[in-house]
Structures are given as structure tokens and as C-alpha cells.
Design an enzyme around this catalytic site. Structure first.
Site, PDB file in Angstrom:
ATOM      1  N   HIS A  60      -5.600   2.938   1.092  1.00 31.94           N
ATOM      2  CA  HIS A  60      -4.953   4.100   1.767  1.00 31.94           C
ATOM      3  C   HIS A  60      -5.622   4.773   2.713  1.00 31.94           C
ATOM      4  CE1 HIS A  60      -2.836   3.191  -2.188  1.00 31.94           C
ATOM      5  NE2 HIS A  60      -3.404   4.131  -2.819  1.00 31.94           N
TER       6      HIS A  60
ATOM      7  N   ASP B  72     -10.561   1.931  -4.906  1.00 30.64           N
ATOM      8  CA  ASP B  72      -9.317   2.450  -5.551  1.00 30.64           C
ATOM      9  C   ASP B  72      -8.669   3.179  -4.337  1.00 30.64           C
ATOM     10  OD1 ASP B  72      -7.261   2.871  -7.820  1.00 30.64           O
ATOM     11  OD2 ASP B  72      -7.884   5.157  -7.464  1.00 30.64           O
TER      12      ASP B  72
ATOM     13  N   LYS C 231       5.134   6.458   2.563  1.00 34.46           N
ATOM     14  CA  LYS C 231       5.457   7.916   2.322  1.00 34.46           C
ATOM     15  C   LYS C 231       5.859   8.198   3.763  1.00 34.46           C
ATOM     16  CE  LYS C 231       1.308   8.761  -0.979  1.00 34.46           C
ATOM     17  NZ  LYS C 231       1.928   9.748  -1.988  1.00 34.46           N
TER      18      LYS C 231
ATOM     19  N   GLU D 236      -7.521  14.749  -5.450  1.00 38.71           N
ATOM     20  CA  GLU D 236      -6.550  14.659  -6.649  1.00 38.71           C
ATOM     21  C   GLU D 236      -7.365  15.657  -7.642  1.00 38.71           C
ATOM     22  OE1 GLU D 236      -4.865  10.709  -7.883  1.00 38.71           O
ATOM     23  OE2 GLU D 236      -6.820  10.288  -6.906  1.00 38.71           O
TER      24      GLU D 236
ATOM     25  N   ASP E 141       1.115  -1.205  -0.056  1.00 39.85           N
ATOM     26  CA  ASP E 141       0.131  -0.020   0.025  1.00 39.85           C
ATOM     27  C   ASP E 141       0.844   1.298   0.061  1.00 39.85           C
ATOM     28  OD1 ASP E 141      -1.269   2.164   0.768  1.00 39.85           O
ATOM     29  OD2 ASP E 141      -2.905   1.004   1.704  1.00 39.85           O
ATOM     30  N   HIS E 142       1.097   1.644  -1.237  1.00 38.03           N
ATOM     31  CA  HIS E 142       2.141   2.887  -1.247  1.00 38.03           C
ATOM     32  C   HIS E 142       2.076   4.033  -0.326  1.00 38.03           C
ATOM     33  CE1 HIS E 142      -0.265   5.088  -4.119  1.00 38.03           C
ATOM     34  NE2 HIS E 142       0.419   5.999  -3.808  1.00 38.03           N
TER      35      HIS E 142
ATOM     36  N   LYS F 294     -11.282  12.335  -7.203  1.00 29.84           N
ATOM     37  CA  LYS F 294     -10.693  12.835  -8.544  1.00 29.84           C
ATOM     38  C   LYS F 294     -11.477  14.012  -9.072  1.00 29.84           C
ATOM     39  CE  LYS F 294      -8.657   8.443  -9.602  1.00 29.84           C
ATOM     40  NZ  LYS F 294      -7.271   8.639  -9.312  1.00 29.84           N
TER      41      LYS F 294
HETATM   42  C1  BG6 Z   1      -3.254   4.850  -6.482  1.00 27.14           C
HETATM   43  C2  BG6 Z   1      -4.778   4.907  -7.084  1.00 27.14           C
HETATM   44  O1  BG6 Z   1      -3.318   3.605  -5.302  1.00 27.14           O
HETATM   45  O2  BG6 Z   1      -3.053   5.963  -5.746  1.00 27.14           O
HETATM   46  C3  BG6 Z   1      -4.614   6.086  -8.132  1.00 27.14           C
HETATM   47  O3  BG6 Z   1      -4.978   3.649  -7.776  1.00 27.14           O
HETATM   48  C4  BG6 Z   1      -4.405   7.232  -7.127  1.00 27.14           C
HETATM   49  O4  BG6 Z   1      -6.123   6.264  -8.685  1.00 27.14           O
HETATM   50  C5  BG6 Z   1      -3.021   7.049  -6.522  1.00 27.14           C
HETATM   51  O5  BG6 Z   1      -3.927   8.393  -8.341  1.00 27.14           O
HETATM   52  C6  BG6 Z   1      -2.837   8.340  -5.643  1.00 27.14           C
HETATM   53  O6  BG6 Z   1      -1.259   8.164  -5.092  1.00 27.14           O
HETATM   54  P1  BG6 Z   1      -0.593   9.578  -4.807  1.00 27.14           P
HETATM   55  O7  BG6 Z   1       0.642   8.891  -4.030  1.00 27.14           O
HETATM   56  O8  BG6 Z   1      -0.245  10.322  -6.116  1.00 27.14           O
HETATM   57  O9  BG6 Z   1      -1.601  10.260  -3.783  1.00 27.14           O
END
Ligand code: BG6
Length: 512
Positions: A256, A251, A198, A232, A193-194, A356
């Protein structure tokens, strides 16, 4: 480190992983050249990769090693200014194996190729498998690897990174987990989970648990409510096909945002390691108040962006995006008021939103403290607020009241702020860099454990069922802060969302 038992007798360096080979499945896809290879390159340039390593791309497209190297080189050159010699040095570690990833019989070839690469780079059989493929292959690839013994750890450790989405709902997540667990043990599985990679998300922990100043106030006695926003400006871009089946709930929200929320709300872990950290986040997730029918009707707002002209640019509506159904009812905005039923948080509303095509890109947590019990200086006490900015203009801002200079005792709202930029730290790792490095070191602290994934799916499952009912979707013009019903969600409680801008400030002037 979790994998210590698998390592050499020699004490591993805490900073540099052991030699290993990374196999990227789905290497011809977007993620590889946009995120993964740049992340590996940045680690390489900063001398954070092991002494020797190899990256073996595998996917259906027919590339030679050289063609793959050239493609990656171009991507790196397009993204940053870089030294030609360094770049060539890095590209010498790249290899490519054409492979039909869903065909078990082809993995014999992969096995041979992998053995060659291990030998050439002295990587001792240590391997990271990165699943950067369509989710339908997440269960298939581990099975194919296991069929050829490529999951076994008698000749080096084997770690498996699984990209999100991990499942489509609770049932499919459990099914996927069961499938992967027949081939890999939990300590080998790294669900990415990126957001957890962070810096500023990790800072939530350091900020909370290394300062004696805030933690005593971090509870229902002093906190009025909490806002979490992840906005976003971009639309779905080229990912309409995937997004239309997922929506903002799957998503962004299920993974997240619920992860960030649990880091805001968790109890202090007894120590920072994979188990105690993840035990605490899961405990919070298990305390999310289950959503009733009434909550879904009153406390959940789903929206979809419509066409609009924003700052001189025409932005198409969601339904006009490539890959999206003309009559799509998929939500691109979610706003939810939710509660955590535990000793610390009972009764404190958490307002969480993501969308979005909102006015700007920003992710932040806002802690709103309660008013003083008896406002003696003015009818409206100043707001005590802590803004934890995750991106961009990463930092922390605290606002409070002071005496307005002059006669009388009028109060004025002022703020104190810290911006990460001020540290002048040029080499902060990006989320992918941090997570790839941790996986190579066998540290799963910042990866999601299976009970967390399932608990979050369980929490959102009523929303997934509810959103199938098309009545519950509101439109919002691109470039606005979502449907007006989302504003009412707070207004009905006598509160307002904060309207953040790209800079971390708390003034009326907003730069988008
Ligand atoms: C991703 C989603 O996991 O995270 C995308 O699939 C989203 O839709 C993105 O744009 C947002 O990541 P960050 O790091 O730009 O906030």
C-alpha cells in the site's frame, strides 16, 4: 480496455461489464462476507452490475446454496439498511459449491457446476476467479483450474484476482508469479492492492496531472520533503496468527505505502491506461535508492505496541494478542526515511510511516515546500504545505502565510481546504467495488503488475533480512505515535512529523 479482443463484436458499455460469473475461492472466510459480498451488493443496488451475473462461492465448508444465501443476507442486513425485495433479488444470484480447493480431482465437479450457472445466467463462459484463500493456495488453485481447462478463453474471458500478500519476499513472489504464469497469461491476472481502489488515491493522479498549478512545483527545486503516514488505531484484532508472520513491513509498507508513494512521485503517463500508468509507477519504484547497511541502522525504525490505557480503555500489548507468540519480535510500526534517485526527486527525503495502535486512523500525504529564498517578513517563514488526505475526512488542505492584521508586517499561518463531503456525492464506490468492477470490465489500470510487485519486494528485501535481527525493535505504548526514535528520525534533520487528527485540519487542537 485490455480485454477488448475477447469481447463480442458489440462495443461494450464503458460503465457496465458483460454478463459474467464470479467464483470466490475461500468463500466461507471473513473477506467474503465483510468486503466482497457487500461490494457486489452495493454495485447491484446502483445498477452497476451486468444485466445478468452469478456469484459462486467455493470452499471446504459444507453449505447448500440456501445456507450460503442466508449467511450472506445476514451479513448484508447487519451492515446496512436495505430493501428486502432488492436483497432477495441479489441473493438469487448466489450459489455455493463445497470444494477442497487444493484437490485437483474435485475441480471436475466445479466445472460442471460452473457450466450450469453460466447457462442459467447467460454469462457466456465469462468468469472472474477471486482467490480469497490463505496465500499458500495462490499457486495451487490456478494449476487446478488449468488442469480442467478452466483457464481457457475460447469460451469467454477468464480473469484471476489474487489477494495480497503476493509472496512473502522477493524469491517467493517470483516463484508464485512463475507458477501462475504457467496457467494464466499476464493480461488475465489482477493482483489486488485495495489502496489503488480508493477514490482519494486515484485523486492523487487527477490532482497532479489535471492542474497546471502544482505540477511545475512538484520537484526537488521546490519541495523540501514529503511525509506519508498510514496510521491505525486498531490493533491486529483477530488476525494475530497471520500478522505475526507478516509484520507491518509486509502487511502495509511493501504494497500500500510504496504504491501511494509512487503515485505521489511518478512522471505523468502519456495516457491513462493500464500499460502507461503502470510503466510510470514501476519507473519510480526502480528509482528507489537501495537501502545500505547505514540506512538500515539510521533511517529505519521498527516498533511494537505495548499495553496501555487509552481514553479509559485498556489496550493489550501486541504479545498478548490472540495468535501472537509471547516473545514475538514482529514489528507493528515502521518508519523509514528514503530517497528516489531520479531527475525530479534527487535529495528530497520521503519519510514514510505506518503502524497499528497509533492514536487515530488516518492516511495522508504531506508535501512540504521549501522556504522562500530570503524571508523578509520574519525570521521564521510560514510553512507552505499541502496535505492530501486519503482517509478519513478525505480532502486537501493547503497552508501558507498571510499578513497578520495590524501594524507592521507580521505573518500568520492560514489554510484553505477542500473536503470530499462538500461534493455531496452519496454514491462513491468503495475500493473493493471499484476494483471488482474494473476487473469485470477487463481494466487492469488499478491493479499491480508483476514487475511492480517484484521491484517493491526487491527494495524491501534488505529490511526483511535486517528485521530478523532482534536488536532493532523498539516498544511504544498503544495510543502513541510510535517509538520516540521515530520522532528523532525527523528531528535529527531539523523537522517534525505532523500529528494528524481524524479531521483534516492544521491547528494545534487535535480530535482523535
Ligand atoms: C490491509 C492490511 O491490507 O489493509 C490490514 O492487511 C490493514 O492490516 C488494512 O488494517 C488497512 O486498510 P484501510 O483501507 O482500512 O486503510
Amino acid at each position: 480496455m485490455v480485454n477488448v479482443k475477447k469481447r463480442d463484436n458489440e462495443e461494450p458499455s464503458p460503465l457496465i461489464p458483460e454478463n459474467n460469473t464470479i467464483v470466490i475461492f475461500g468463500a466461507s472466510g471473513d473477506l467474503t462476507h465483510r468486503k466482497l459480498i457487500p461490494a457486489f451488493y452495493h454495485l447491484y443496488v446502483n445498477d452497476l452490475l451486468p444485466q445478468d451475473f452469478a456469484i459462486l462461492g467455493a470452499s471446504r465448508t459444507e453449505f447448500t446454496d440456501q445456507a450460503f444465501r442466508d449467511k450472506m443476507k445476514q451479513a448484508l442486513l447487519a451492515n446496512s439498511e436495505t430493501d428486502e425485495a432488492r436483497l432477495s433479488g441479489f441473493c438469487d444470484h448466489l450459489y455455493y459449491q463445497p470444494l477442497n480447493t487444493s484437490d485437483k480431482t474435485e475441480y471436475g465437479v466445479l466445472k460442471e457446476r460452473l457450466a450450469e450457472v453460466h447457462e442459467k445466467h447467460a454469462t457466456d463462459g465469462n468468469t472472474v476467479y477471486y482467490l480469497s484463500t490463505p496465500p499458500s493456495l495462490y499457486g495451487v488453485i490456478p494449476e487446478c483450474l488449468a488442469a480442467h481447462g478452466l483457464n481457457e478463453e475460447h469460451d469467454g474471458w477468464k480473469n484471476l484476482i489474487v489477494e495480497k500478500p503476493f509472496g512473502y519476499d522477493l524469491e517467493s513472489a517470483v516463484e508464485l508469479d512463475d507458477k501462475i504464469h504457467t496457467c494464466f497469461k499476464e493480461h488475465q491476472i489482477y493482483r489486488i492492492d485495495h489502496y489503488l481502489g480508493k477514490e482519494t488515491v486515484q485523486n492523487l493522479l487527477v490532482f497532479r496531472f489535471s492542474n497546471a498549478l502544482f505540477e511545475p512545483l512538484w520537484n526537488r527545486n521546490f519541495i523540501d520533503h514529503v511525509e506519508i503516514t498510514s496510521a491505525e488505531f486498531l490493533g491486529v484484532e483477530e488476525r494475530g496468527g497471520y500478522y505475526d508472520t507478516a509484520g507491518a513491513m509486509r502487511d502495509m509498507f511493501q504494497n500500500h505505502l510504496l504504491q501511494v508513494l509512487s503515485m505521489v512521485a511518478m512522471e505523468p503517463p502519456s495516457t491513462i491506461n493500464a500499460d502507461s500508468m503502470r510503466d510510470e509507477t514501476v519507473k519510480v519504484m526502480q528509482s528507489f535508492r537501495p537501502l545500505s547497511e547505514d540506512d538500515l541502522k539510521k533511517n529505519l525504525i521498527l516498533g511494537q505496541y505495548t499495553a496501555s490505557d487509552v481514553r479509559g480503555q485498556h489496550l493489550p500489548g501486541y504479545r498478548e494478542e490472540h495468535g501472537v507468540a509471547e516473545d514475538s519480535r514482529t514489528e507493528t510500526y515502521v518508519g523509514l526515511k528514503m530517497f528516489i534517485d531520479n531527475w525530479r526527486w534527487n535529495g528530497v527525503p520521503f519519510y514514510v510511516r505506518t503502524g497499528k495502535r497509533l492514536p487515530t486512523r488516518v492516511t495522508e500525504v504531506v508535501i512540504h515546500f521549501k522556504e522562500t529564498p530570503h524571508p523578509i517578513f520574519s525570521a521564521n517563514s510560514p510553512e507552505n504545505k499541502l496535505i492530501i488526505r486519503i482517509q478519513p475526512d478525505e480532502g486537501i488542505l493547503m497552508s501558507f502565510g498571510l499578513k497578520k492584521p495590524g501594524a507592521g508586517f507580521e505573518t500568520k499561518q492560514v489554510s484553505m481546504d477542500f473536503h470530499y463531503d462538500d461534493l455531496g456525492e452519496a454514491n462513491m464506490l468503495t475500493a473493493y467495488e471499484r476494483l471488482l468492477l474494473d476487473c469485470m470490465k477487463g481494466d487492469a489500470t488499478l491493479f499491480t503488475r508483476s514487475d511492480a510487485v517484484q521491484t517493491c519486494w526487491k527494495f524491501v528485501q534488505p529490511i526483511l533480512d535486517f528485521k530478523d535481527n532482534s536488536e532493532h525493535l523498539f516498544g511504544y505504548a498503544s495510543g502513541t505515535w510510535g517509538p520516540k526514535e521515530a520522532d528523532e528520525l525527523l528531528q535529527n534533520d531539523g523537522r517534525d512529523w505532523r500529528f494528524p487528527c481524524k479531521n483534516l485540519t492544521d491547528t494545534d487542537y487535535c480530535e482523535l
